[in-house]
Scaffold this active site. Structure first.
Site, PDB file in Angstrom:
ATOM      1  N   ALA A   1       0.868  -1.178   0.000  1.00  0.00           N
ATOM      2  CA  ALA A   1       0.000   0.000   0.000  1.00  0.00           C
ATOM      3  C   ALA A   1       0.901   1.224   0.000  1.00  0.00           C
ATOM      4  CB  ALA A   1      -0.913  -0.005   1.219  1.00  0.00           C
TER       5      ALA A   1
ATOM      6  N   LYS B   1       9.619 -12.320   6.021  1.00  0.00           N
ATOM      7  CA  LYS B   1       9.246 -10.943   5.680  1.00  0.00           C
ATOM      8  C   LYS B   1      10.371  -9.977   6.041  1.00  0.00           C
ATOM      9  CE  LYS B   1       6.726  -7.537   4.284  1.00  0.00           C
ATOM     10  NZ  LYS B   1       5.442  -7.157   4.921  1.00  0.00           N
TER      11      LYS B   1
ATOM     12  N   PRO C   1      12.734   9.942   9.634  1.00  0.00           N
ATOM     13  CA  PRO C   1      13.672   8.931  10.140  1.00  0.00           C
ATOM     14  C   PRO C   1      13.384   7.572   9.535  1.00  0.00           C
ATOM     15  CG  PRO C   1      12.815  10.264  11.949  1.00  0.00           C
ATOM     16  CD  PRO C   1      12.008  10.621  10.731  1.00  0.00           C
TER      17      PRO C   1
END
Length: 293
Positions: free
Chosen positions: A125, A176, A255
């Site tokens: 997304a 992942k 950041p």
């Protein structure tokens, strides 16, 4: 059974979950740092509008929620502590939609005694210039197979966001993480997925993922030898203009999540006595890129 829900961090991931909940008739409370009247998700030809407003002051929220989806970046967890204090009660389940493998350790101190459940987010997304979110794939979460996870699964049961339970959640979370770790090369090259089609970047990516794989296995992850190539294939088969969250943060001057995505490989490699020569180059470069923001 109905559950009250809240989203903390209505960015790309939070908006996707909010849209799925809203379309199922369970519009969540939206909590963030910037007031908006609504959220917009673009899913193929569909435009899903989630009504707000987005609350910006934790003191505005008097009621706790049954399930809180924490969708802020790991670098923003401490800043979201006030929301967790307001939204969490003794029976609240906090679903952490963050990168990395250290979600429980990082979020539990702020969760007011609630049950903290990590999740692996498998959908892409991306934020658009107008503030809407573009969903570029099927929405799916993986959760550890626990009773608290079944509450989250029940909340999402009637939505188009699939929540699956895994008995070997750790291995999937590590897989992942490897995918996210390789994604850091987008920041260092200043390019999107198309960069992985270069032969030299492909070779570097595979070597780096082999290094990450050794650390993952030392931590108990069950990942086969073909995992690095599978992850490279994902990047190479993606649209060449596909970016990721760490590149978006870099381009926006925010950041970077370099430590939870890349630094963790270096840190745990040292714990297990595994050499991490590529991490030893990539990690300080990403840290310096974050400092520049």
């Amino acid at each position: 059974m109905s559950f009250s829900t809240a989203i903390v961090g209505p960015g790309a991931i939070g908006t996707t979950i909010a849209a799925a909940l809203h379309e199922s008739g369970n519009t969540p409370v939206l909590c963030g740092h910037r007031h908006r009247d609504h959220l917009t998700l673009l899913d193929g030809t569909r435009i899903i509008t989630v009504p707000g407003p987005i609350l910006t002051d934790p003191a505005e929220q008097a009621d706790t929620a049954d399930v809180v989806f924490l969708a802020v970046k790991a670098t923003q967890t401490e800043a979201a502590a006030g929301w967790l204090t307001s939204l969490c009660g003794p029976h609240t389940v906090v679903c952490v939609l963050q990168n990395g493998i250290e979600q429980v350790r990082m979020v539990t101190p702020y969760a007011a005694g609630s049950q903290v459940i990590p999740a692996v987010v498998w959908f892409p997304a991306q934020a658009q210039p107008d503030g809407s979110i573009l969903l570029r794939g099927h929405a799916q979460l993986t959760l550890p197979d626990t009773q608290a996870s079944k509450v989250i699964q029940a909340v999402l049961d009637n939505t188009w966001c699939e929540a699956e339970l895994s008995a070997d959640f750790s291995s999937l979370a590590w897989r992942k993480l490897l995918q996210n770790a390789a994604g850091g090369l987008m920041v260092l090259t200043g390019r999107r997925s198309g960069t992985y089609r270069r032969a030299d970047i492909s070779r570097l990516t595979l070597d780096y993922l082999d290094e990450c794989l050794q650390v993952a296995r030392a931590e108990g992850a069950s990942l086969d030898d073909g995992t690095p190539q599978e992850i490279l294939n994902i990047y190479q088969s993606s649209p060449p203009d596909m970016g990721n969250s760490i590149l978006a943060d870099h381009e926006a001057g925010r950041p970077l999540e370099w430590d939870i995505r890349n630094g963790v490989i270096q840190r745990l490699g040292r714990v297990h006595g595994i050499p991490t020569p590529i991490s030893d180059v990539i990690v300080p470069l990403l840290a310096a890129a974050s400092d520049a923001n």
